[in-house]
Write a protein that holds these residues in place. Structure first.
Motif, PDB file in Angstrom:
ATOM      1  N   PHE A   1     -76.835  83.373   6.660  1.00 32.67           N
ATOM      2  CA  PHE A   1     -77.198  82.265   7.738  1.00 32.67           C
ATOM      3  C   PHE A   1     -77.578  82.872   9.139  1.00 32.67           C
ATOM      4  O   PHE A   1     -78.069  82.132   9.995  1.00 32.67           O
ATOM      5  CB  PHE A   1     -75.940  81.086   7.788  1.00 32.67           C
ATOM      6  N   GLN A   2     -77.354  84.145   9.016  1.00 33.28           N
ATOM      7  CA  GLN A   2     -77.552  84.960  10.265  1.00 33.28           C
ATOM      8  C   GLN A   2     -79.228  85.049  10.435  1.00 33.28           C
ATOM      9  O   GLN A   2     -79.745  85.157   9.224  1.00 33.28           O
ATOM     10  CB  GLN A   2     -76.847  86.267  10.419  1.00 33.28           C
TER      11      GLN A   2
ATOM     12  N   PRO B   1     -71.836  82.947   0.584  1.00 36.03           N
ATOM     13  CA  PRO B   1     -72.115  81.565   1.055  1.00 36.03           C
ATOM     14  C   PRO B   1     -73.384  80.799   0.767  1.00 36.03           C
ATOM     15  O   PRO B   1     -74.390  81.475   0.645  1.00 36.03           O
ATOM     16  CB  PRO B   1     -72.260  82.060   2.727  1.00 36.03           C
ATOM     17  N   GLY B   2     -73.221  79.597   0.250  1.00 36.15           N
ATOM     18  CA  GLY B   2     -74.177  79.002  -0.062  1.00 36.15           C
ATOM     19  C   GLY B   2     -74.710  78.959  -1.810  1.00 36.15           C
ATOM     20  O   GLY B   2     -75.710  78.424  -2.191  1.00 36.15           O
TER      21      GLY B   2
ATOM     22  N   CYS C   1     -78.747  71.191   9.369  1.00 37.39           N
ATOM     23  CA  CYS C   1     -79.094  70.471  10.266  1.00 37.39           C
ATOM     24  C   CYS C   1     -78.690  70.831  11.777  1.00 37.39           C
ATOM     25  O   CYS C   1     -79.274  70.806  12.642  1.00 37.39           O
ATOM     26  CB  CYS C   1     -78.484  69.129  10.376  1.00 37.39           C
ATOM     27  N   HIS C   2     -77.639  71.451  11.965  1.00 38.89           N
ATOM     28  CA  HIS C   2     -77.137  71.770  13.234  1.00 38.89           C
ATOM     29  C   HIS C   2     -77.745  73.443  13.482  1.00 38.89           C
ATOM     30  O   HIS C   2     -78.051  73.461  14.707  1.00 38.89           O
ATOM     31  CB  HIS C   2     -75.392  72.086  13.246  1.00 38.89           C
ATOM     32  N   THR C   3     -77.851  73.983  12.495  1.00 37.37           N
ATOM     33  CA  THR C   3     -78.349  75.541  12.975  1.00 37.37           C
ATOM     34  C   THR C   3     -79.758  75.521  12.503  1.00 37.37           C
ATOM     35  O   THR C   3     -80.394  76.596  13.208  1.00 37.37           O
ATOM     36  CB  THR C   3     -77.587  76.671  12.217  1.00 37.37           C
ATOM     37  N   LYS C   4     -80.371  74.660  11.836  1.00 37.38           N
ATOM     38  CA  LYS C   4     -81.848  74.712  11.405  1.00 37.38           C
ATOM     39  C   LYS C   4     -82.198  75.985  11.053  1.00 37.38           C
ATOM     40  O   LYS C   4     -83.037  76.651  11.389  1.00 37.38           O
ATOM     41  CB  LYS C   4     -82.721  74.486  13.009  1.00 37.38           C
TER      42      LYS C   4
ATOM     43  N   ARG D   1     -79.488  94.369   3.000  1.00 32.69           N
ATOM     44  CA  ARG D   1     -78.801  93.570   2.113  1.00 32.69           C
ATOM     45  C   ARG D   1     -77.407  92.953   2.588  1.00 32.69           C
ATOM     46  O   ARG D   1     -77.076  91.980   2.310  1.00 32.69           O
ATOM     47  CB  ARG D   1     -78.667  94.632   0.992  1.00 32.69           C
ATOM     48  N   TYR D   2     -76.947  93.986   3.364  1.00 33.36           N
ATOM     49  CA  TYR D   2     -75.442  93.434   3.773  1.00 33.36           C
ATOM     50  C   TYR D   2     -75.646  92.220   4.662  1.00 33.36           C
ATOM     51  O   TYR D   2     -74.808  91.125   4.437  1.00 33.36           O
ATOM     52  CB  TYR D   2     -75.026  94.414   4.689  1.00 33.36           C
ATOM     53  N   MET D   3     -76.628  92.042   5.534  1.00 34.54           N
ATOM     54  CA  MET D   3     -76.733  90.619   6.411  1.00 34.54           C
ATOM     55  C   MET D   3     -77.345  89.638   5.352  1.00 34.54           C
ATOM     56  O   MET D   3     -76.953  88.324   5.651  1.00 34.54           O
ATOM     57  CB  MET D   3     -77.954  90.909   7.374  1.00 34.54           C
ATOM     58  N   ALA D   4     -78.134  89.891   4.327  1.00 38.76           N
ATOM     59  CA  ALA D   4     -78.653  88.835   3.459  1.00 38.76           C
ATOM     60  C   ALA D   4     -77.856  88.240   2.497  1.00 38.76           C
ATOM     61  O   ALA D   4     -77.605  86.843   2.468  1.00 38.76           O
ATOM     62  CB  ALA D   4     -79.746  89.310   2.809  1.00 38.76           C
ATOM     63  N   ILE D   5     -76.693  89.153   2.042  1.00 42.65           N
ATOM     64  CA  ILE D   5     -75.706  88.561   1.266  1.00 42.65           C
ATOM     65  C   ILE D   5     -74.640  88.078   2.017  1.00 42.65           C
ATOM     66  O   ILE D   5     -73.695  87.135   1.507  1.00 42.65           O
ATOM     67  CB  ILE D   5     -75.469  89.655   0.060  1.00 42.65           C
ATOM     68  N   VAL D   6     -74.023  89.062   2.700  1.00 44.94           N
ATOM     69  CA  VAL D   6     -72.688  88.640   3.535  1.00 44.94           C
ATOM     70  C   VAL D   6     -72.739  87.648   4.607  1.00 44.94           C
ATOM     71  O   VAL D   6     -72.049  86.935   4.694  1.00 44.94           O
ATOM     72  CB  VAL D   6     -72.047  89.983   3.968  1.00 44.94           C
ATOM     73  N   HIS D   7     -74.041  87.978   5.299  1.00 43.79           N
ATOM     74  CA  HIS D   7     -74.088  86.706   6.196  1.00 43.79           C
ATOM     75  C   HIS D   7     -75.383  86.014   6.295  1.00 43.79           C
ATOM     76  O   HIS D   7     -76.459  86.442   6.896  1.00 43.79           O
ATOM     77  CB  HIS D   7     -73.820  87.368   7.733  1.00 43.79           C
TER      78      HIS D   7
END
Length: 384
Positions: free
Chosen positions: A139-140, A230-231, A351-354, A131-137
């Protein structure tokens, strides 16, 4: 523990020293034994039925098969095993003070409960990390299906390694005519080994993961409630998606807090016993131990209740699972909740990170969309 010990923890991770017990003058009236038996039987039935249903809801419905939900399956499996094996046999041993189940099962009972308790709390920790990765980061890169399986397998392997010393020193002894299942630590520095092992187990399966989860959910909560994910935007479908994530975080925080409250008295009981062994000579200690054991074991039955009460999709799953009961009537909406893919969806490509903003593993039980964990999927939940 000393010769006055009434009860023994032949199989719980947090009390390895309590495998030693002796013949005592304590006896339990039949009516008390019957009441405790009913209490433990109720616990086992609710925990096994509830967690088995949670596993079925997730594995039988493709929409529920997400990274987070696979960790919930792992958690439910550990809780089911804890109730089915640890609670039953520990209660019998504690109430009769005699080991009836043989040498092989003595080894098993000193290995398995440490293992499943580790699996239980580290599955919660994995959910918090996911959940930490999904919500805080968001785009990772997220865990893929093979990565999720590797994490789950690693949790089980580390848990078995942690439990192995207690299993290795397990043995069967005869104490004044009564069979005991004990952990016979080496004579040289045996008490120090016992203390250090006990403290290591408590730190690794209680305090450390709770600290990690406290940090993770604190950051998640700060991120969500200040609406700075983010987003995300504070309007339309994204608002519902954000609310769904908030609701899931509240659910998992309640799961973690419940676990911590249930197990804390039990851990404190054995920590106190290390430094004040005479407490085991009091006549009331058997009732105290049975009460603390029941509280600790009861943590295995609360999670399905929490999911059912706080999550619409799980609630629908429980209604479908228990549709044979006359007081349960599933609706067509319940079936839609577990099978229908939301029509409102959008994909945001960078576009840049796909990378994709929302991925299939990015959703909580109330948000789950169809697809395998880690696969690209954007979805806005129907209901949080």
């Amino acid at each position: 523990m000393g010769i006055c010990t009434v009860v023994t923890d032949a199989n719980i991770s947090s009390g390895p020293e309590s495998n030693t017990t002796g013949i005592t003058v304590f006896s339990m009236p039949g009516w008390q034994l019957a009441l405790w038996a009913v209490a433990y039987l109720t616990l086992v039935l609710v925990a096994v039925t509830g967690n088995a249903t949670v596993i079925w809801i997730i594995l039988a419905h493709q929409r529920m098969r997400t990274v987070t939900n696979y960790f919930i399956v792992n958690l439910a499996l550990a809780d089911l095993c804890m109730a089915a094996f640890n609670a039953v046999f520990n209660f019998i041993y504690a109430s009769h003070n005699i080991w009836y189940f043989g040498r092989a099962f003595c080894y098993f009972q000193n290995l398995f409960p440490v293992t499943v308790m580790f699996v239980s709390i580290y599955s919660m920790t994995a959910i918090a990390a996911d959940r930490y990765m999904a919500i805080v980061h968001p785009f990772q890169p997220r865990l893929s299906a093979p990565g999720t399986k590797a994490v789950i397998a690693s949790i089980w392997l580390v848990a078995l390694a942690l439990a192995f010393p207690q299993c290795f020193y397990s043995t069967i002894v005869m104490d004044e005519g009564a069979t005991k299942c004990i952990v016979d630590w080496p004579e040289n520095n045996g008490s120090k080994m016992l203390l250090w092992y006990h403290l290591a187990v408590i730190v690794l399966i209680y305090f450390l993961p709770l600290v990690v989860m406290f940090f993770a959910y604190s950051v998640i909560g700060f991120t969500l409630w200040r609406c700075a994910v983010p987003g995300y935007h504070a309007h339309g479908a994204n608002t519902h998606y954000l609310l769904a994530k908030k609701k899931f975080v509240k659910t998992m925080v309640l799961v973690v807090v419940t676990f911590a409250i249930c197990w804390l008295p039990y851990h404190l009981y054995f920590i106190l016993g290390h430094f004040q062994e005479d407490i085991y000579c009091h006549k009331f200690i058997q009732q105290v131990y049975l009460a603390l054991l029941w509280l600790a074991m009861s943590s295995a039955m609360y999670n399905p209740i929490i999911y059912c009460c706080l999550n619409r999709r799980f609630r629908s799953g429980f209604r479908i699972a228990f549709r044979c009961c006359p007081w349960v009537t599933p609706t067509e909406e319940d079936k839609v909740e577990l099978t229908h893919t939301p029509s409102l969806s959008r994909r945001v490509n960078r576009c840049h990170t796909k990378e994709t903003l929302f991925m299939n593993g990015d959703v909580a039980p109330s948000e789950a969309t169809s697809g395998q964990p880690g696969g690209p999927q954007v979805g806005v939940p129907i209901e949080s």
